[in-house]
Design an enzyme around this catalytic site. Structure first.
Site, PDB file in Angstrom:
ATOM      1  N   ARG A 210       0.862  -1.190   0.000  1.00 47.37           N
ATOM      2  CA  ARG A 210       0.000   0.000   0.000  1.00 47.37           C
ATOM      3  C   ARG A 210       0.897   1.238   0.000  1.00 47.37           C
ATOM      4  O   ARG A 210       1.701   1.408   0.926  1.00 47.37           O
ATOM      5  CB  ARG A 210      -0.880   0.018   1.255  1.00 47.37           C
ATOM      6  CG  ARG A 210      -1.639  -1.299   1.511  1.00 47.37           C
ATOM      7  CD  ARG A 210      -3.021  -1.232   0.947  1.00 47.37           C
ATOM      8  NE  ARG A 210      -3.683  -2.519   0.931  1.00 47.37           N
ATOM      9  CZ  ARG A 210      -4.755  -2.825   1.657  1.00 47.37           C
ATOM     10  NH1 ARG A 210      -5.252  -1.943   2.496  1.00 47.37           N
ATOM     11  NH2 ARG A 210      -5.340  -3.999   1.525  1.00 47.37           N
ATOM     12  N   ARG A 218       0.690   2.234  13.112  1.00 47.01           N
ATOM     13  CA  ARG A 218      -0.248   1.152  12.757  1.00 47.01           C
ATOM     14  C   ARG A 218      -0.158   0.750  11.292  1.00 47.01           C
ATOM     15  O   ARG A 218      -0.818  -0.184  10.872  1.00 47.01           O
ATOM     16  CB  ARG A 218      -1.692   1.614  13.014  1.00 47.01           C
ATOM     17  CG  ARG A 218      -2.045   1.843  14.454  1.00 47.01           C
ATOM     18  CD  ARG A 218      -3.061   2.970  14.631  1.00 47.01           C
ATOM     19  NE  ARG A 218      -4.183   2.905  13.733  1.00 47.01           N
ATOM     20  CZ  ARG A 218      -5.428   2.678  14.108  1.00 47.01           C
ATOM     21  NH1 ARG A 218      -5.711   2.432  15.354  1.00 47.01           N
ATOM     22  NH2 ARG A 218      -6.411   2.686  13.232  1.00 47.01           N
ATOM     23  N   GLU A 347      -8.350  -1.564  14.523  1.00 46.55           N
ATOM     24  CA  GLU A 347      -8.988  -2.392  13.487  1.00 46.55           C
ATOM     25  C   GLU A 347      -8.016  -3.499  13.092  1.00 46.55           C
ATOM     26  O   GLU A 347      -6.909  -3.224  12.631  1.00 46.55           O
ATOM     27  CB  GLU A 347      -9.294  -1.510  12.271  1.00 46.55           C
ATOM     28  CG  GLU A 347      -9.837  -2.296  11.094  1.00 46.55           C
ATOM     29  CD  GLU A 347      -9.623  -1.583   9.754  1.00 46.55           C
ATOM     30  OE1 GLU A 347      -9.809  -0.355   9.677  1.00 46.55           O
ATOM     31  OE2 GLU A 347      -9.269  -2.280   8.781  1.00 46.55           O
ATOM     32  N   ARG A 398      -1.017  -6.391  12.553  1.00 46.64           N
ATOM     33  CA  ARG A 398      -1.964  -5.738  13.470  1.00 46.64           C
ATOM     34  C   ARG A 398      -2.466  -6.725  14.528  1.00 46.64           C
ATOM     35  O   ARG A 398      -2.608  -6.380  15.695  1.00 46.64           O
ATOM     36  CB  ARG A 398      -3.174  -5.209  12.696  1.00 46.64           C
ATOM     37  CG  ARG A 398      -2.852  -4.046  11.799  1.00 46.64           C
ATOM     38  CD  ARG A 398      -3.403  -2.748  12.359  1.00 46.64           C
ATOM     39  NE  ARG A 398      -3.212  -1.690  11.400  1.00 46.64           N
ATOM     40  CZ  ARG A 398      -4.201  -1.055  10.793  1.00 46.64           C
ATOM     41  NH1 ARG A 398      -5.456  -1.388  11.052  1.00 46.64           N
ATOM     42  NH2 ARG A 398      -3.954  -0.096   9.942  1.00 46.64           N
TER      43      ARG A 398
HETATM   44  P1  AMO Z   1      -8.323  -3.680   4.309  1.00 47.18           P
HETATM   45  O1  AMO Z   1      -7.687  -2.764   3.358  1.00 47.18           O
HETATM   46  O2  AMO Z   1      -9.212  -3.087   5.361  1.00 47.18           O
HETATM   47  O3  AMO Z   1      -9.220  -4.756   3.565  1.00 47.18           O
HETATM   48  O4  AMO Z   1      -7.213  -4.550   5.015  1.00 47.18           O
HETATM   49  C1  AMO Z   1      -7.531  -5.616   5.882  1.00 47.18           C
HETATM   50  C2  AMO Z   1      -6.711  -5.525   7.152  1.00 47.18           C
HETATM   51  O5  AMO Z   1      -5.324  -5.507   6.830  1.00 47.18           O
HETATM   52  C3  AMO Z   1      -4.632  -4.648   7.729  1.00 47.18           C
HETATM   53  N1  AMO Z   1      -3.981  -3.580   6.956  1.00 47.18           N
HETATM   54  C4  AMO Z   1      -2.763  -3.057   7.246  1.00 47.18           C
HETATM   55  N2  AMO Z   1      -1.874  -3.361   8.188  1.00 47.18           N
HETATM   56  C5  AMO Z   1      -0.735  -2.644   8.213  1.00 47.18           C
HETATM   57  N3  AMO Z   1      -0.434  -1.659   7.361  1.00 47.18           N
HETATM   58  C6  AMO Z   1      -1.289  -1.311   6.379  1.00 47.18           C
HETATM   59  N4  AMO Z   1      -0.978  -0.349   5.514  1.00 47.18           N
HETATM   60  C7  AMO Z   1      -2.534  -2.042   6.276  1.00 47.18           C
HETATM   61  N5  AMO Z   1      -3.600  -1.977   5.458  1.00 47.18           N
HETATM   62  C8  AMO Z   1      -4.448  -2.908   5.896  1.00 47.18           C
HETATM   63  C9  AMO Z   1      -5.666  -4.099   8.695  1.00 47.18           C
HETATM   64  C10 AMO Z   1      -6.947  -4.239   7.937  1.00 47.18           C
HETATM   65  O6  AMO Z   1      -8.057  -4.369   8.778  1.00 47.18           O
HETATM   66  N6  AMO Z   1      -9.449  -7.028   0.770  1.00 47.18           N
HETATM   67  C11 AMO Z   1      -9.900  -6.428   2.008  1.00 47.18           C
HETATM   68  C12 AMO Z   1     -10.281  -7.446   3.041  1.00 47.18           C
HETATM   69  C13 AMO Z   1     -11.564  -8.209   2.679  1.00 47.18           C
HETATM   70  O7  AMO Z   1     -12.615  -7.558   2.523  1.00 47.18           O
HETATM   71  O8  AMO Z   1     -11.493  -9.440   2.590  1.00 47.18           O
HETATM   72  C14 AMO Z   1      -8.795  -5.530   2.533  1.00 47.18           C
HETATM   73  O9  AMO Z   1      -7.659  -5.574   2.138  1.00 47.18           O
HETATM   74  O10 AMO Z   1      -5.682  -4.939   9.840  1.00 47.18           O
END
Ligand code: AMO
Length: 424
Positions: A210, A218, A347, A398
């Site tokens: 990302r 976080r 989250e 997380r």
């Molecule tokens: P989402 O983008 O909410 O959903 O990601 C799911 C979970 O992944 C973790 N997460 C992260 N942890 C650390 N750094 C980050 N940049 C980061 N981005 C996300 C979080 C988050 O809740 N495809 C959907 C999931 C689904 O609907 O099945 C998704 O990626 O804990």
């Protein structure tokens, strides 16, 4: 001789060979102590001029901390030594000398700040506390697989190079893919959905990228997710799977990683589960005088949920459609089949029921400003017999921070990638 792990040495008698790292040397002129460590534990080794030999007696004082050694000696009972045993050294070989000074403090109560420790992560991993974190992480991944296999899940692997966004247009890392435009995967979302529509229950541990510019405690730019997708299911069915999955993981860590939890001073409890709608959560936050967020939970609201419901997985469901990605099923009245799971104030997961109807998917993509042409293969996969389905993704790091009560996500990431860090 065959090398013995220190932990197993405590159960043995007589002569053994140990290999490991020098934690400490104590020189009391007539007797010298070498504290040896390996992945299984620590043992006190003693060196006496007569029994060990004058040469070893002189040599031991010159060994630098964290050097790798091989020792052969007699195990003997000792009232003073930890574990009630010590090793009287008879042979000593330095396998690999550690240069001095060490660039970071690797003692149990290291004063070195996290960024510097991460610069030397390979050395930081000599610390039992760092090892404890990654031993627990290993157990977490094992527990996840075990749970999923018991559920009837099929483990899958997905591509990490994608041709179009899977979580919305932003936050993508572009890359050159011959003559085409491509990106590093933001999630395995579209692939796990396509797979679940034939294989029914699928799971994976997947690396996501990302390009979020903010540097927080976080967020990582490269993170791992525990992903799950199930067909003939709505969001309530998969929330139940998620709750049981996290409970299973926590229970296994409690059962198998007691020593590590004690070292990290963590008292674990198998979490309870609570469900509430987004609307009820909004009312609750109003009562609590905490800023909520219109289509999403604010960081403060997540934190307050953790304070109100400690050691609980709080599912906030019936989420506003505007706050969820194109693949989440609309429910009417501006609501959706999407949810987030909050655990100890952060989250850990989001998920929901998916759109499996091609025309509705095209509409949702357009509403989100995305071009359905970029999603042709994905949309087409729902044209030839696709059941309703739902799933979720848990942030692996997380989940680790929330289980262990660690504030900074980098602490539980072996080699973190953030805005500033691309090495080691
Ligand atoms: P989402 O983008 O909410 O959903 O990601 C799911 C979970 O992944 C973790 N997460 C992260 N942890 C650390 N750094 C980050 N940049 C980061 N981005 C996300 C979080 C988050 O809740 N495809 C959907 C999931 C689904 O609907 O099945 C998704 O990626 O804990």
């Amino acid at each position: 001789m065959i090398r013995t792990y220190i932990k197993d040495g405590f159960k043995k008698k007589g002569k053994v060979e140990l290999k490991g790292w020098v934690h400490d040397i104590r020189d009391l002129s007539k007797i010298k102590f070498l504290i040896l460590k390996d992945i299984s534990g620590r043992i006190q080794c003693i060196v006496l001029p007569k029994e060990s030999g004058e040469e070893i007696f002189k040599q031991v004082s010159k060994i630098n901390r964290e050097s790798v050694v091989r020792v052969v000696g007699e195990l003997q009972d000792s009232k003073q030594a930890i574990g009630g045993k010590e090793l009287l050294i008879k042979e000593l070989e330095v396998i690999s000398e550690a240069e001095q000074p060490l660039p970071i403090d690797v003692s149990d109560h290291s004063k070195t700040e996290l960024p510097k420790r991460l610069d030397y992560r390979f050395l930081d991993l000599h610390r039992p506390k760092s090892q404890a974190i990654f031993k627990i992480e290993s157990t977490m991944m094992q527990a996840y697989r075990e749970f999923m296999i018991k559920e009837g899940g099929i483990e899958a692997v997905f591509p990490s190079i994608i041709g179009s966004s899977s979580e919305g247009g932003t936050e993508l890392f572009p890359l050159k893919y011959f003559e085409k435009k491509a990106f590093l995967s933001q999630s395995c979302q579209l692939y796990k959905q396509m797979l679940a529509c034939s294989m029914e229950k699928v799971f994976t541990i997947f690396c996501v990228w990302r390009a979020e510019k903010h540097n927080t405690v976080r967020h990582l730019n490269e993170a791992r997710q525990l992903d799950y997708e199930e067909c003939f299911a709505d969001e309530f069915k998969v929330m139940d799977v998620l709750a049981r999955c996290v409970q299973y993981i926590v229970k296994k860590i409690m059962d198998e990683r007691g020593e590590e939890l004690e070292l990290l001073d963590v008292k674990l409890k198998v979490p309870d589960v609570k469900y509430m709608t987004f609307a009820d959560c909004t009312k609750l936050m109003k009562k609590e005088k905490v800023h909520m967020g219109k289509d999403d939970l604010s960081t403060e609201a997540e934190k307050r949920l953790g304070e109100l419901y400690p050691d609980t997985i709080v599912f906030v469901h019936d989420w506003p459609l505007a706050g969820k990605p194109f693949y989440i099923m609309p429910k009417g009245d501006g609501l959706s089949g999407g949810f987030d799971a909050i655990y100890n104030g952060v989250e850990i997961s989001s998920g929901g029921q998916r759109v499996h109807i091609p025309d509705l998917l095209i509409k949702r993509l357009k509403e989100k400003g995305l071009n359905p042409k970029d999603f042709k293969g994905y949309i087409d996969s729902f044209r030839y017999g696709a059941p309703e389905h739902a799933g979720w993704g848990v942030g692996l790091e997380r989940l680790m921070t929330q289980i262990l009560g660690i504030a900074n996500i980098r602490e539980v990431t072996l080699f973190p990638r953030d805005r500033d860090r691309l090495g080691p």
